[in-house]
Write a protein that holds these residues in place. Sequence first.
Motif, PDB file in Angstrom:
ATOM      1  N   LEU A   1      -1.194 -15.404  10.598  1.00  0.00           N
ATOM      2  CA  LEU A   1      -1.030 -15.432   9.146  1.00  0.00           C
ATOM      3  C   LEU A   1      -2.038 -14.512   8.467  1.00  0.00           C
ATOM      4  O   LEU A   1      -1.710 -13.786   7.517  1.00  0.00           O
ATOM      5  CB  LEU A   1      -1.180 -16.862   8.633  1.00  0.00           C
ATOM      6  N   LEU A   2      -3.281 -14.564   8.951  1.00  0.00           N
ATOM      7  CA  LEU A   2      -4.299 -13.670   8.406  1.00  0.00           C
ATOM      8  C   LEU A   2      -3.911 -12.214   8.636  1.00  0.00           C
ATOM      9  O   LEU A   2      -4.032 -11.380   7.742  1.00  0.00           O
ATOM     10  CB  LEU A   2      -5.645 -13.969   9.054  1.00  0.00           C
ATOM     11  N   ARG A   3      -3.424 -11.913   9.838  1.00  0.00           N
ATOM     12  CA  ARG A   3      -2.970 -10.554  10.159  1.00  0.00           C
ATOM     13  C   ARG A   3      -1.906 -10.075   9.175  1.00  0.00           C
ATOM     14  O   ARG A   3      -1.971  -8.951   8.655  1.00  0.00           O
ATOM     15  CB  ARG A   3      -2.390 -10.535  11.573  1.00  0.00           C
ATOM     16  N   THR A   4      -0.923 -10.933   8.902  1.00  0.00           N
ATOM     17  CA  THR A   4       0.178 -10.534   8.030  1.00  0.00           C
ATOM     18  C   THR A   4      -0.313 -10.237   6.619  1.00  0.00           C
ATOM     19  O   THR A   4       0.076  -9.236   6.006  1.00  0.00           O
ATOM     20  CB  THR A   4       1.249 -11.635   7.995  1.00  0.00           C
ATOM     21  N   ARG A   5      -1.181 -11.080   6.104  1.00  0.00           N
ATOM     22  CA  ARG A   5      -1.682 -10.884   4.739  1.00  0.00           C
ATOM     23  C   ARG A   5      -2.585  -9.662   4.652  1.00  0.00           C
ATOM     24  O   ARG A   5      -2.506  -8.883   3.696  1.00  0.00           O
ATOM     25  CB  ARG A   5      -2.413 -12.135   4.274  1.00  0.00           C
TER      26      ARG A   5
ATOM     27  N   MET B   1      -3.308  -3.960   3.096  1.00  0.00           N
ATOM     28  CA  MET B   1      -3.774  -2.633   3.482  1.00  0.00           C
ATOM     29  C   MET B   1      -2.648  -1.610   3.408  1.00  0.00           C
ATOM     30  O   MET B   1      -2.857  -0.469   2.981  1.00  0.00           O
ATOM     31  CB  MET B   1      -4.389  -2.683   4.875  1.00  0.00           C
ATOM     32  N   ALA B   2      -1.451  -2.005   3.812  1.00  0.00           N
ATOM     33  CA  ALA B   2      -0.318  -1.086   3.734  1.00  0.00           C
ATOM     34  C   ALA B   2       0.032  -0.763   2.285  1.00  0.00           C
ATOM     35  O   ALA B   2       0.316   0.394   1.949  1.00  0.00           O
ATOM     36  CB  ALA B   2       0.898  -1.687   4.451  1.00  0.00           C
ATOM     37  N   ASP B   3       0.004  -1.777   1.427  1.00  0.00           N
ATOM     38  CA  ASP B   3       0.325  -1.558   0.011  1.00  0.00           C
ATOM     39  C   ASP B   3      -0.635  -0.567  -0.640  1.00  0.00           C
ATOM     40  O   ASP B   3      -0.255   0.186  -1.552  1.00  0.00           O
ATOM     41  CB  ASP B   3       0.282  -2.879  -0.755  1.00  0.00           C
ATOM     42  N   ASN B   4      -1.884  -0.574  -0.197  1.00  0.00           N
ATOM     43  CA  ASN B   4      -2.900   0.286  -0.798  1.00  0.00           C
ATOM     44  C   ASN B   4      -3.211   1.533   0.030  1.00  0.00           C
ATOM     45  O   ASN B   4      -4.092   2.302  -0.324  1.00  0.00           O
ATOM     46  CB  ASN B   4      -4.192  -0.519  -1.001  1.00  0.00           C
TER      47      ASN B   4
ATOM     48  N   ASP C   1     -12.547   1.137   3.421  1.00  0.00           N
ATOM     49  CA  ASP C   1     -11.597   0.865   2.341  1.00  0.00           C
ATOM     50  C   ASP C   1     -11.812  -0.500   1.715  1.00  0.00           C
ATOM     51  O   ASP C   1     -11.745  -0.655   0.501  1.00  0.00           O
ATOM     52  CB  ASP C   1     -10.162   0.967   2.865  1.00  0.00           C
ATOM     53  N   THR C   2     -12.047  -1.512   2.554  1.00  0.00           N
ATOM     54  CA  THR C   2     -12.165  -2.868   2.041  1.00  0.00           C
ATOM     55  C   THR C   2     -12.854  -3.740   3.085  1.00  0.00           C
ATOM     56  O   THR C   2     -13.202  -3.256   4.166  1.00  0.00           O
ATOM     57  CB  THR C   2     -10.776  -3.428   1.671  1.00  0.00           C
ATOM     58  N   SER C   3     -13.040  -5.037   2.772  1.00  0.00           N
ATOM     59  CA  SER C   3     -13.775  -5.900   3.697  1.00  0.00           C
ATOM     60  C   SER C   3     -13.345  -7.353   3.548  1.00  0.00           C
ATOM     61  O   SER C   3     -12.784  -7.764   2.530  1.00  0.00           O
ATOM     62  CB  SER C   3     -15.283  -5.781   3.453  1.00  0.00           C
TER      63      SER C   3
ATOM     64  N   LEU D   1     -14.066  -5.970  -1.766  1.00  0.00           N
ATOM     65  CA  LEU D   1     -13.755  -7.310  -1.266  1.00  0.00           C
ATOM     66  C   LEU D   1     -12.251  -7.544  -1.235  1.00  0.00           C
ATOM     67  O   LEU D   1     -11.598  -7.625  -2.265  1.00  0.00           O
ATOM     68  CB  LEU D   1     -14.427  -8.375  -2.137  1.00  0.00           C
ATOM     69  N   LEU D   2     -11.709  -7.664  -0.027  1.00  0.00           N
ATOM     70  CA  LEU D   2     -10.297  -8.002   0.134  1.00  0.00           C
ATOM     71  C   LEU D   2     -10.090  -9.503   0.073  1.00  0.00           C
ATOM     72  O   LEU D   2      -9.134  -9.993  -0.514  1.00  0.00           O
ATOM     73  CB  LEU D   2      -9.773  -7.452   1.467  1.00  0.00           C
TER      74      LEU D   2
END
Length: 281
Positions: free
Chosen positions: A83-87, A92-95, A234-236, A263-264
């Motif tokens: 679930l964490l992977r999917t979110r 990340m793909a959207d951005n 990019d993010t964290s 912060l993601l």
Amino acid sequence: MEHIKSALKKAGVTDGEGLEPAIAPPRSEKAFPLPVRKVETDESSNTPAKKPLRQVNIDLKHLERKRIVSKSMDDPNHIAFNLLRTRVRQAMADNKWKSLAITSPTPACGKTMVTLNLAFSLSRNPGLKTVVVDLDLRRPSIAPTLNIEPDRSIAQFLLGRADDPRDCFVQADPNLFLGLNSGHTPASSELLQSPKMLDLFNFVEKELSPEVILFDLPPMKSSDDALGFLPRVDTSLLVVASGTTTTKEVDECEIQISELDKLLGIVLNKCEDAQTEDYYY
């Protein structure tokens, strides 16, 4: 912050308050791009001279003892990391992001465990090449957790004691590559911001060509290593431990990362369920 504090209050944080693990809304700004440098070529073929990465076999029973459950998927807790992977992947793909740092306020929050579970979960996707880089130079955990002995460490490369960054990496799965460290490096903050980091970035980007790069960073309150490195990604994700991390520690780290606009989300670890799960995200 009120909805965040309410969630960790239920999870039993040491001072009775806490944060909900949540993925922050996408932002429009882009991170500093990974630098690209010219790659030396073999004159006879006009292509980069490469040697194969060392391939390693990882003991599944050892992984399970270390709570790395996303490799075998026998433990039902691997679903939480799917679930964490999917979110994470969707955000990340959207951005159009590629690099993700993972840190924590203090030691023993489980950031390396989260990093490796997320990495194995990501790399199971066909074509989703994933690279993990251990940049906790003071207390590296990737190699010990997986029971792998590195040929050379990333710290040695950054110090100029290893010429080829390939010697610091191994291939653990068809889609998973690991940059390893060993020992203790006191001047870690300076190394993470040294010119040799550009060479390491260039190798990862050009030679390994990953879709996702995960950086396992030191805890934020242990040194300035993480804060100095975060502008490069990019993010964290911030990993906090239920029953250990205090609300004050989470607040301080969240503010510092948010000021960098990196912060993601926040991952709540070690939260026991009344049924079978030992942790969730």
